[in-house]
Design a protein around this motif. Sequence first.
Motif, short mmCIF file in Angstrom:
data_model
loop_
_atom_site.label_atom_id
_atom_site.label_comp_id
_atom_site.label_asym_id
_atom_site.label_seq_id
_atom_site.Cartn_x
_atom_site.Cartn_y
_atom_site.Cartn_z
N PHE A 201 0.83 -1.21 0.00
CA PHE A 201 0.00 0.00 0.00
C PHE A 201 0.87 1.27 0.00
CE2 PHE A 201 -3.62 -2.61 1.52
CZ PHE A 201 -4.60 -2.10 0.68
N ILE A 202 1.89 1.28 0.88
CA ILE A 202 2.73 2.47 1.01
C ILE A 202 3.50 2.75 -0.27
CG2 ILE A 202 4.73 3.44 2.23
CD1 ILE A 202 3.76 1.94 4.73
N ARG A 203 4.13 1.72 -0.83
CA ARG A 203 4.97 1.92 -2.03
C ARG A 203 4.12 2.29 -3.25
NH1 ARG A 203 9.76 -2.19 -3.10
NH2 ARG A 203 9.82 -0.75 -4.88
N ILE A 204 2.97 1.66 -3.39
CA ILE A 204 2.11 2.01 -4.52
C ILE A 204 1.65 3.45 -4.39
CG2 ILE A 204 -0.17 1.61 -5.56
CD1 ILE A 204 0.21 -1.35 -5.07
N SER A 205 1.26 3.85 -3.19
CA SER A 205 0.78 5.22 -2.96
C SER A 205 1.88 6.25 -3.25
CB SER A 205 0.29 5.38 -1.53
OG SER A 205 -0.77 4.48 -1.26
N ARG A 206 3.11 5.96 -2.79
CA ARG A 206 4.21 6.91 -2.96
C ARG A 206 4.74 6.93 -4.39
NH1 ARG A 206 8.01 5.68 2.37
NH2 ARG A 206 6.67 6.69 3.93
N GLU A 207 4.93 5.76 -4.98
CA GLU A 207 5.60 5.67 -6.27
C GLU A 207 4.66 5.81 -7.46
OE1 GLU A 207 7.76 2.01 -6.20
OE2 GLU A 207 8.83 2.50 -4.35
N GLU A 208 3.41 5.38 -7.30
CA GLU A 208 2.50 5.38 -8.44
C GLU A 208 1.22 6.18 -8.21
OE1 GLU A 208 2.10 1.31 -10.12
OE2 GLU A 208 3.50 0.75 -8.53
N GLY A 209 0.98 6.61 -6.99
CA GLY A 209 -0.20 7.41 -6.70
C GLY A 209 -1.36 6.57 -6.20
N LEU A 210 -2.24 7.21 -5.45
CA LEU A 210 -3.38 6.51 -4.86
C LEU A 210 -4.33 5.96 -5.92
CD1 LEU A 210 -4.24 8.84 -1.84
CD2 LEU A 210 -3.34 6.51 -1.73
N LYS A 211 -4.40 6.62 -7.08
CA LYS A 211 -5.30 6.16 -8.13
C LYS A 211 -4.93 4.75 -8.60
CE LYS A 211 -6.73 10.60 -10.10
NZ LYS A 211 -6.75 11.44 -11.33
N THR A 212 -3.66 4.40 -8.43
CA THR A 212 -3.21 3.07 -8.86
C THR A 212 -3.93 1.96 -8.11
OG1 THR A 212 -1.03 3.99 -9.34
CG2 THR A 212 -1.17 1.61 -9.17
N LEU A 213 -4.34 2.24 -6.88
CA LEU A 213 -5.05 1.23 -6.09
C LEU A 213 -6.38 0.85 -6.73
CD1 LEU A 213 -4.39 2.57 -2.48
CD2 LEU A 213 -3.36 0.55 -3.56
N TYR A 214 -6.87 1.68 -7.64
CA TYR A 214 -8.13 1.38 -8.33
C TYR A 214 -7.92 1.14 -9.82
CZ TYR A 214 -10.87 2.34 -4.20
OH TYR A 214 -11.43 2.26 -2.94
N ARG A 215 -6.67 0.91 -10.22
CA ARG A 215 -6.40 0.59 -11.62
C ARG A 215 -6.98 -0.79 -11.93
NH1 ARG A 215 -0.36 0.92 -12.95
NH2 ARG A 215 -0.77 3.16 -12.98
N GLY A 216 -7.73 -0.88 -13.00
CA GLY A 216 -8.38 -2.13 -13.36
C GLY A 216 -9.74 -2.29 -12.73
N VAL A 277 -7.51 -8.80 -18.47
CA VAL A 277 -7.33 -7.35 -18.60
C VAL A 277 -7.14 -6.71 -17.22
CG1 VAL A 277 -8.45 -5.19 -19.28
CG2 VAL A 277 -8.57 -7.19 -20.78
N ARG A 278 -7.94 -7.11 -16.26
CA ARG A 278 -7.84 -6.58 -14.91
C ARG A 278 -6.46 -6.83 -14.32
NH1 ARG A 278 -9.85 -9.33 -9.61
NH2 ARG A 278 -10.10 -11.09 -10.99
N ARG A 279 -5.94 -8.04 -14.46
CA ARG A 279 -4.63 -8.37 -13.89
C ARG A 279 -3.53 -7.56 -14.59
NH1 ARG A 279 -6.08 -9.89 -9.16
NH2 ARG A 279 -7.18 -11.88 -9.08
N ARG A 280 -3.63 -7.41 -15.90
CA ARG A 280 -2.63 -6.63 -16.61
C ARG A 280 -2.60 -5.18 -16.13
NH1 ARG A 280 -0.73 -8.87 -21.48
NH2 ARG A 280 -0.62 -11.12 -21.14
N MET A 281 -3.76 -4.60 -15.94
CA MET A 281 -3.84 -3.21 -15.51
C MET A 281 -3.37 -3.07 -14.06
SD MET A 281 -7.39 -1.98 -17.35
CE MET A 281 -7.12 -0.23 -17.08
N GLN A 282 -3.66 -4.07 -13.23
CA GLN A 282 -3.26 -4.01 -11.83
C GLN A 282 -1.75 -4.10 -11.65
OE1 GLN A 282 -5.49 -7.26 -10.14
NE2 GLN A 282 -7.08 -5.92 -9.34
#
Length: 351
Positions: A201-216, A277-282
């Motif tokens: 959670f921390i690394r995704i939020s810092r490195e890719e942004g909170l929106k990444t948690l809802y990618r896919g 598709v979902r897994r690829r985007m995630q």
Amino acid sequence: MGNGVREGQVDFKQQDVEPFPSTHLPPEGNQEKKKVLNSLMSGALAGAVAKTAVAPLDRTKIIFQEQTPVVHLRLEMSGSEVRWKLQSWVSSKRFSAKEAYRLIYHTYLNEGFWSLWRGNSATMVRVIPYAAIQFCAHEEYKQLLGSYYGFQGKALTPFPRFIAGSLAGTTAAMLTYPLDMVRARMAVTPKEMYSNIVQVFIRISREEGLKTLYRGFTPTILGVIPYAGLSFFTYETLKKLHADHSGKLQPSPPERLLFGACAGLIGQSASYPLDVVRRRMQTAGVMGHTYSSILLTMQEIIREEGLIRGLYKGLSMNWVKGPIAVGISFTTFDLTQILLRKLQHSTNVER
């Protein structure tokens, strides 16, 4: 959808019976709360048991869905600098039972037996609330739709039956999606990259942004509608057909497993391309890809890997894993529900 007990009217003369204090009668609200709690507990256990049983196959399927599955990191020295370098074990291999076995065996030899369940802790964090919400929501939606369509206490007709399953799956997916994202990341990355769920959670939020948690998220919802709808529809339909033709009110545990397996096979086959598709985007952030939309992701997969080899990669494993998981899940839920009702009934009788 009813507790199987028929209500009848009994006439008493007012002078023959003293009125009971209201505190002696179980309030309807308490009964509803117990019903919801039972559904939540049964659903949570069903999801945990089913996913743990197929965790090694599930992890293997996710890896094969990726274009470049990552298995481990290696240390690389450049002058005085020491860094980890991402290294893949297999690149765009076509899925087969032989390749799946090789991947599982390779993982076992290099990372140990328990590595086959890597990411299962994240799966449990997600699947327990997901399954609890889904099964509980399904029971509630069945009751609501039964009242709306006039089938209170009776089995729903096919269309409401499908809608109840779809709404249940959609509700659960919406409430637990970030946990699914984390679970997918942990499944395709080595333990050196993410040590625990919180770090993901921390690394995704810092490195890719909170929106990444809802990618896919969009393909997830689009996929869960046919998946959950067809799964619950098939299972409920088979149980109804069994009751109509056998005269038995309840199927046996092996029959429940079979009905659940059929439900899983149909549901997952219908929604599988969207699952890819979902897994690829995630996992795009750690796999070196950028997928901006569902259609563009599909186009890239088809262009680089082909329609069948790309969008249906790993489907044959799902035909093994899916029926087992769904069969165990539905059976565990039903049997736990029956057990909890019996325990509550015994407690009420003793009182």
